[in-house]
Design a protein around this motif. Structure first.
Motif, PDB file in Angstrom:
ATOM      1  N   TRP A  38      14.981  10.609  26.610  1.00  0.00           N
ATOM      2  CA  TRP A  38      14.426  11.031  27.353  1.00  0.00           C
ATOM      3  C   TRP A  38      14.082  12.688  25.831  1.00  0.00           C
ATOM      4  O   TRP A  38      13.284  12.518  24.892  1.00  0.00           O
ATOM      5  CB  TRP A  38      13.755  11.549  27.937  1.00  0.00           C
ATOM      6  N   ARG A  75      22.495   4.347  31.604  1.00  0.00           N
ATOM      7  CA  ARG A  75      21.139   4.876  31.932  1.00  0.00           C
ATOM      8  C   ARG A  75      20.236   4.208  32.783  1.00  0.00           C
ATOM      9  O   ARG A  75      20.687   2.536  33.243  1.00  0.00           O
ATOM     10  CB  ARG A  75      20.398   4.587  30.685  1.00  0.00           C
ATOM     11  N   SER A  76      19.308   5.285  33.151  1.00  0.00           N
ATOM     12  CA  SER A  76      17.777   4.596  34.515  1.00  0.00           C
ATOM     13  C   SER A  76      16.879   5.436  33.358  1.00  0.00           C
ATOM     14  O   SER A  76      16.019   4.732  32.908  1.00  0.00           O
ATOM     15  CB  SER A  76      18.058   4.469  36.124  1.00  0.00           C
ATOM     16  N   HIS A  79      15.949  10.644  31.736  1.00  0.00           N
ATOM     17  CA  HIS A  79      14.900  11.618  31.565  1.00  0.00           C
ATOM     18  C   HIS A  79      16.953  12.674  31.672  1.00  0.00           C
ATOM     19  O   HIS A  79      16.189  14.072  32.133  1.00  0.00           O
ATOM     20  CB  HIS A  79      14.116  11.929  32.967  1.00  0.00           C
ATOM     21  N   ASN A  80      17.228  12.920  31.715  1.00  0.00           N
ATOM     22  CA  ASN A  80      19.054  13.593  31.687  1.00  0.00           C
ATOM     23  C   ASN A  80      18.442  14.678  30.760  1.00  0.00           C
ATOM     24  O   ASN A  80      18.004  14.010  29.353  1.00  0.00           O
ATOM     25  CB  ASN A  80      19.901  13.050  31.676  1.00  0.00           C
ATOM     26  N   LEU A  95      19.918   0.377  33.434  1.00  0.00           N
ATOM     27  CA  LEU A  95      19.785  -0.599  34.803  1.00  0.00           C
ATOM     28  C   LEU A  95      18.395  -0.527  35.151  1.00  0.00           C
ATOM     29  O   LEU A  95      18.445  -0.850  36.450  1.00  0.00           O
ATOM     30  CB  LEU A  95      20.357   1.001  35.418  1.00  0.00           C
ATOM     31  N   GLY A 114      18.908   0.713  41.699  1.00  0.00           N
ATOM     32  CA  GLY A 114      19.656   1.537  41.187  1.00  0.00           C
ATOM     33  C   GLY A 114      18.937   2.025  39.854  1.00  0.00           C
ATOM     34  O   GLY A 114      18.644   2.986  39.091  1.00  0.00           O
ATOM     35  N   ALA A 136       7.690  15.218  40.217  1.00  0.00           N
ATOM     36  CA  ALA A 136       6.642  14.362  40.319  1.00  0.00           C
ATOM     37  C   ALA A 136       6.494  13.733  39.035  1.00  0.00           C
ATOM     38  O   ALA A 136       4.912  13.545  39.106  1.00  0.00           O
ATOM     39  CB  ALA A 136       5.749  16.336  39.974  1.00  0.00           C
ATOM     40  N   VAL A 137       7.283  13.407  37.809  1.00  0.00           N
ATOM     41  CA  VAL A 137       7.163  12.589  37.244  1.00  0.00           C
ATOM     42  C   VAL A 137       7.351  11.087  36.951  1.00  0.00           C
ATOM     43  O   VAL A 137       8.656  11.219  37.472  1.00  0.00           O
ATOM     44  CB  VAL A 137       8.197  13.393  35.610  1.00  0.00           C
ATOM     45  N   VAL A 140      10.957   9.633  35.857  1.00  0.00           N
ATOM     46  CA  VAL A 140      11.952  10.526  35.695  1.00  0.00           C
ATOM     47  C   VAL A 140      12.638   9.044  36.736  1.00  0.00           C
ATOM     48  O   VAL A 140      11.944   8.915  37.726  1.00  0.00           O
ATOM     49  CB  VAL A 140      12.768  11.570  36.949  1.00  0.00           C
ATOM     50  N   GLY A 144      18.440   8.763  40.081  1.00  0.00           N
ATOM     51  CA  GLY A 144      19.727   9.991  39.379  1.00  0.00           C
ATOM     52  C   GLY A 144      19.048  11.074  39.544  1.00  0.00           C
ATOM     53  O   GLY A 144      19.672  12.130  39.812  1.00  0.00           O
ATOM     54  N   TRP A 145      17.551  11.797  39.772  1.00  0.00           N
ATOM     55  CA  TRP A 145      17.282  12.550  41.011  1.00  0.00           C
ATOM     56  C   TRP A 145      17.239  12.732  42.046  1.00  0.00           C
ATOM     57  O   TRP A 145      17.752  13.986  42.757  1.00  0.00           O
ATOM     58  CB  TRP A 145      15.021  11.662  40.650  1.00  0.00           C
ATOM     59  N   ILE A 198      25.796   3.626  40.887  1.00  0.00           N
ATOM     60  CA  ILE A 198      24.814   3.542  41.435  1.00  0.00           C
ATOM     61  C   ILE A 198      23.703   1.531  41.961  1.00  0.00           C
ATOM     62  O   ILE A 198      22.881   1.858  40.958  1.00  0.00           O
ATOM     63  CB  ILE A 198      24.445   4.642  42.667  1.00  0.00           C
ATOM     64  N   THR A 438      30.233  10.777  32.257  1.00  0.00           N
ATOM     65  CA  THR A 438      29.758  10.549  33.198  1.00  0.00           C
ATOM     66  C   THR A 438      28.907  12.272  33.200  1.00  0.00           C
ATOM     67  O   THR A 438      28.666  13.199  32.632  1.00  0.00           O
ATOM     68  CB  THR A 438      30.338  10.504  34.922  1.00  0.00           C
TER      69      THR A 438
HETATM   70  C1  LIG Z   1      10.280  15.590  32.632  1.00  0.00           C
HETATM   71  C2  LIG Z   1      11.325  15.708  33.748  1.00  0.00           C
HETATM   72  C3  LIG Z   1      11.355  16.416  35.065  1.00  0.00           C
HETATM   73  C4  LIG Z   1      11.976  16.463  35.895  1.00  0.00           C
HETATM   74  N1  LIG Z   1      11.623  17.167  36.868  1.00  0.00           N
HETATM   75  C5  LIG Z   1      12.644  16.993  38.282  1.00  0.00           C
HETATM   76  C6  LIG Z   1      12.086  17.840  39.395  1.00  0.00           C
HETATM   77  O1  LIG Z   1      10.669  17.964  39.143  1.00  0.00           O
HETATM   78  N2  LIG Z   1      13.137  18.140  40.403  1.00  0.00           N
HETATM   79  C7  LIG Z   1      14.626  17.598  39.664  1.00  0.00           C
HETATM   80  O2  LIG Z   1      15.380  17.943  40.270  1.00  0.00           O
HETATM   81  N3  LIG Z   1      14.878  17.053  38.904  1.00  0.00           N
HETATM   82  C8  LIG Z   1      13.725  17.580  38.177  1.00  0.00           C
HETATM   83  N4  LIG Z   1      14.063  16.362  36.135  1.00  0.00           N
HETATM   84  C9  LIG Z   1      15.791  16.021  35.980  1.00  0.00           C
HETATM   85  C10 LIG Z   1      15.810  15.189  36.701  1.00  0.00           C
HETATM   86  O3  LIG Z   1      16.060  14.640  38.088  1.00  0.00           O
HETATM   87  C11 LIG Z   1      17.295  14.574  36.254  1.00  0.00           C
HETATM   88  O4  LIG Z   1      17.912  14.215  34.902  1.00  0.00           O
HETATM   89  C12 LIG Z   1      17.626  12.835  36.747  1.00  0.00           C
HETATM   90  O5  LIG Z   1      19.263  13.235  36.783  1.00  0.00           O
HETATM   91  C13 LIG Z   1      17.514  12.015  36.247  1.00  0.00           C
HETATM   92  O6  LIG Z   1      17.505  10.260  36.799  1.00  0.00           O
HETATM   93  P1  LIG Z   1      17.408  10.019  35.612  1.00  0.00           P
HETATM   94  O7  LIG Z   1      17.924   8.397  35.840  1.00  0.00           O
HETATM   95  O8  LIG Z   1      15.874   9.596  34.494  1.00  0.00           O
HETATM   96  O9  LIG Z   1      18.130   9.419  33.683  1.00  0.00           O
HETATM   97  P2  LIG Z   1      19.232   9.266  32.734  1.00  0.00           P
HETATM   98  O10 LIG Z   1      19.044  10.275  31.941  1.00  0.00           O
HETATM   99  O11 LIG Z   1      18.983   7.964  32.622  1.00  0.00           O
HETATM  100  O12 LIG Z   1      20.533   9.326  33.928  1.00  0.00           O
HETATM  101  C14 LIG Z   1      21.347  10.728  34.119  1.00  0.00           C
HETATM  102  C15 LIG Z   1      22.823  10.282  34.214  1.00  0.00           C
HETATM  103  O13 LIG Z   1      22.385   9.994  35.664  1.00  0.00           O
HETATM  104  C16 LIG Z   1      23.927   8.967  36.194  1.00  0.00           C
HETATM  105  N5  LIG Z   1      22.950   8.336  35.938  1.00  0.00           N
HETATM  106  C17 LIG Z   1      21.853   7.513  36.392  1.00  0.00           C
HETATM  107  N6  LIG Z   1      21.583   6.382  37.102  1.00  0.00           N
HETATM  108  C18 LIG Z   1      22.628   6.511  37.381  1.00  0.00           C
HETATM  109  C19 LIG Z   1      23.017   5.031  38.520  1.00  0.00           C
HETATM  110  N7  LIG Z   1      21.913   4.329  39.024  1.00  0.00           N
HETATM  111  N8  LIG Z   1      24.330   5.184  39.044  1.00  0.00           N
HETATM  112  C20 LIG Z   1      25.867   5.648  38.321  1.00  0.00           C
HETATM  113  N9  LIG Z   1      24.930   6.575  37.547  1.00  0.00           N
HETATM  114  C21 LIG Z   1      23.124   7.001  37.065  1.00  0.00           C
HETATM  115  C22 LIG Z   1      24.053   8.988  34.572  1.00  0.00           C
HETATM  116  O14 LIG Z   1      25.863   9.449  34.991  1.00  0.00           O
HETATM  117  C23 LIG Z   1      23.369   8.794  34.016  1.00  0.00           C
HETATM  118  O15 LIG Z   1      24.336   8.782  32.207  1.00  0.00           O
HETATM  119  C24 LIG Z   1      13.607  16.152  35.594  1.00  0.00           C
HETATM  120  C25 LIG Z   1      13.686  15.592  34.667  1.00  0.00           C
HETATM  121  C26 LIG Z   1      12.660  15.617  33.134  1.00  0.00           C
HETATM  122  C27 LIG Z   1      12.909  15.129  32.079  1.00  0.00           C
END
Ligand SMILES: Cc1cc2nc3c(=O)[nH]c(=O)nc-3n(C[C@H](O)[C@H](O)[C@H](O)COP(=O)(O)OP(=O)(O)OC[C@H]3O[C@@H](n4cnc5c(N)ncnc54)[C@H](O)[C@@H]3O)c2cc1C
Length: 443
Positions: A38, A75-76, A79-80, A95, A114, A136-137, A140, A144-145, A198, A438
């Motif tokens: 993202w 990656r899921s 949105h990190n 994933l 996952g 809310a997004v 995401v 990961g959230w 996960i 990680t």
């Molecule tokens: C636009 C936006 C809005 C957001 N809103 C909120 C919010 O309202 N509340 C809040 O608390 N946070 C919020 N966040 C933060 C978000 O929850 C975290 O960044 C979250 O970790 C993103 O998950 P992802 O799977 O999209 O990210 P990714 O970048 O895909 O994953 C991040 C890391 O998480 C780990 N991971 C993810 N999935 C797995 C899996 N299945 N198994 C093992 N490891 C895994 C890995 O280490 C990976 O590198 C927001 C972020 C953005 C960009």
């Protein structure tokens, strides 16, 4: 042959035996889109992207990576905020094909794979008259959230994402598919990415068939005054009658009365709160989030928002870059997750607080301007009332590269007294650090 060339050749030989795993090498026309997180400021090029279709595919990839000392990222949703699901020359395991949701016969829990995104999960649950806390997004990643904390609009009523987790299946550092025991679950609740992939989380779900939601927009002409006045009136409301845990679970008429009360706290432009569904609410929110963005996010946890802090926020709202990527978002931790929990977790910040997201992003290439604005806002909040800033910050928004001087400082900052629990768990569960790239980082 270069070492990455050799790794790619070995990977391709391995993948011959796994036709279900989608393979996107750097030479593919799909690679530029497949490598992008993202936050487009993350320019790292992974060795290749693989998309497993089943838990067995994931297990085989981790076994291959371990055998060949091949670094990899998971990656899921991508949105990190720092784009840490991608690393230079590491294999990117995407994933997003793992999206199954299985609702338990008693309808109290669901097992969620996952790679599912928050919007996808919410739609699947809604079809069954159920819901679980999310942010809310829609784009995401749900896991990961949830596993790093999971703040969101449902949390005041049902609790944080992390407090919904009652079970997990992971691919462990040996590439085996295992159920997490209680010790591992404690680590997964707050820092799940550290221990394995996960494959699924089992989370609490709740009956929900109606929703009242929508934006309340206040007059921005003098945005500093509007925000300061709103905050003072909101604090007064909290200190007098308090807020209900949320409108979730209450009746629609009571929810409407509360939305009008909130809308009366400052000069109003429009109150668009109305009856909707979670899937429609997600679609509306998704339209507000820019698909292409670059920059940095920053965070503080603050105990309260006293007038001095409100003035620092309001002052900086008035000079916020006119860019859809620059944002201030405020989450309040109140309700069931603000205090001791039945299930242990390494999530550190349990006292009631506000989690501030100070987002210095840009959609137009001006990320330096947005970043500087967000850094200034972060600094002025700290200076306004240093004792009010909690010692721990939220891992998902805290900028470990800029806000901390070292990886160990970032770990202490985001996990506080739980950092040692995490290190001990990692040492016993993944002693060879097969999972090295990680969130959180240990080295
Ligand atoms: C636009 C936006 C809005 C957001 N809103 C909120 C919010 O309202 N509340 C809040 O608390 N946070 C919020 N966040 C933060 C978000 O929850 C975290 O960044 C979250 O970790 C993103 O998950 P992802 O799977 O999209 O990210 P990714 O970048 O895909 O994953 C991040 C890391 O998480 C780990 N991971 C993810 N999935 C797995 C899996 N299945 N198994 C093992 N490891 C895994 C890995 O280490 C990976 O590198 C927001 C972020 C953005 C960009």
């Amino acid at each position: 042959m270069s070492s990455t060339g050799a790794q790619l050749t070995t990977l391709e030989a391995f993948l011959q035996g796994y036709p279900t795993i989608e393979y996107i090498p750097p030479s593919s026309s799909e690679y530029p889109a497949a490598r992008k997180p993202w936050n487009e400021a993350r320019l790292d090029n992974p060795l290749a992207v693989v998309k497993p279709r089943s838990p067995a595919d994931v297990a085989a990839i981790v076994k291959h990576a371990k055998l060949n000392s091949l670094p990899f990222t998971i990656r899921s949703g991508g949105h990190n905020l720092e784009g840490r699901c991608v690393a230079q020359d590491a294999l990117l395991i995407d994933l997003r094909a793992l999206t199954a949701v299985t609702i338990a016969p008693d309808r109290k829990t669901a097992t969620v794979q996952g790679g599912i995104l928050q919007g996808e999960l919410a739609s699947k649950l809604w079809e069954h008259g159920l819901a679980t806390p999310t942010g809310a997004v829609p784009t995401v990643g749900y896991v990961g959230w949830a596993m790093y904390g999971g703040y969101g609009p449902f949390s005041p009523h049902w609790g944080l994402g992390v407090d919904q987790i009652v079970g997990a299946t992971i691919v462990d550092p040996n590439g085996d598919i295992v159920k997490a025991d209680e010790a591992l679950l404690e680590g997964i609740r707050g820092a799940g990415g550290l221990f394995g992939v996960i494959i699924d989380l089992t989370v609490k779900v709740y009956p929900l068939t109606s929703l009242l939601a929508g934006p309340i927009i206040f007059n921005p002409t003098d945005i500093t005054k509007t925000y300061v006045d709103f905050n003072a009136a909101y604090e007064k409301l909290l200190n007098s009658e308090g807020l209900p845990r949320s409108s979730a679970g209450a009746n629609i008429e009571e929810g409407k009365r509360w939305s009008e009360k909130i809308a009366s706290l400052a000069p109003l432009m429009v109150n668009m709160v109305g009856s909707t569904t979670i899937p429609d609410w997600f679609i509306a929110n998704g339209a507000l989030i820019p698909p292409k963005i670059a920059g940095n996010g920053f965070s503080h946890n603050v105990r309260r928002i006293p007038p001095s802090v409100a003035e620092a926020i309001g002052r900086n709202l008035a000079i916020m870059p006119a860019d859809r990527g620059a944002m201030v978002s405020i989450h309040q931790l109140r309700g069931p997750s603000a205090g001791p929990q039945d299930h242990p977790s390494v999530f550190a910040t349990r006292e009631p607080h506000y989690m501030l997201e100070l987002l210095g992003f840009s959609t137009s290439g001006d990320e330096d301007v947005s970043r500087q604005w967000a850094i200034q806002t972060t600094d002025e909040i700290q200076q306004a009332d240093p004792d009010n800033v909690l010692p721990t910050a939220y891992i998902s928004v805290y900028n470990s590269a800029i806000q901390a001087k070292s990886t160990s400082e970032a770990l202490e900052k985001t996990y506080g007294p739980k950092a040692q629990v995490l290190k001990d768990l990692k040492a016993s569960f993944d002693p060879d650090s097969v999972f090295s790239l990680t969130v959180p980082a240990l080295k």
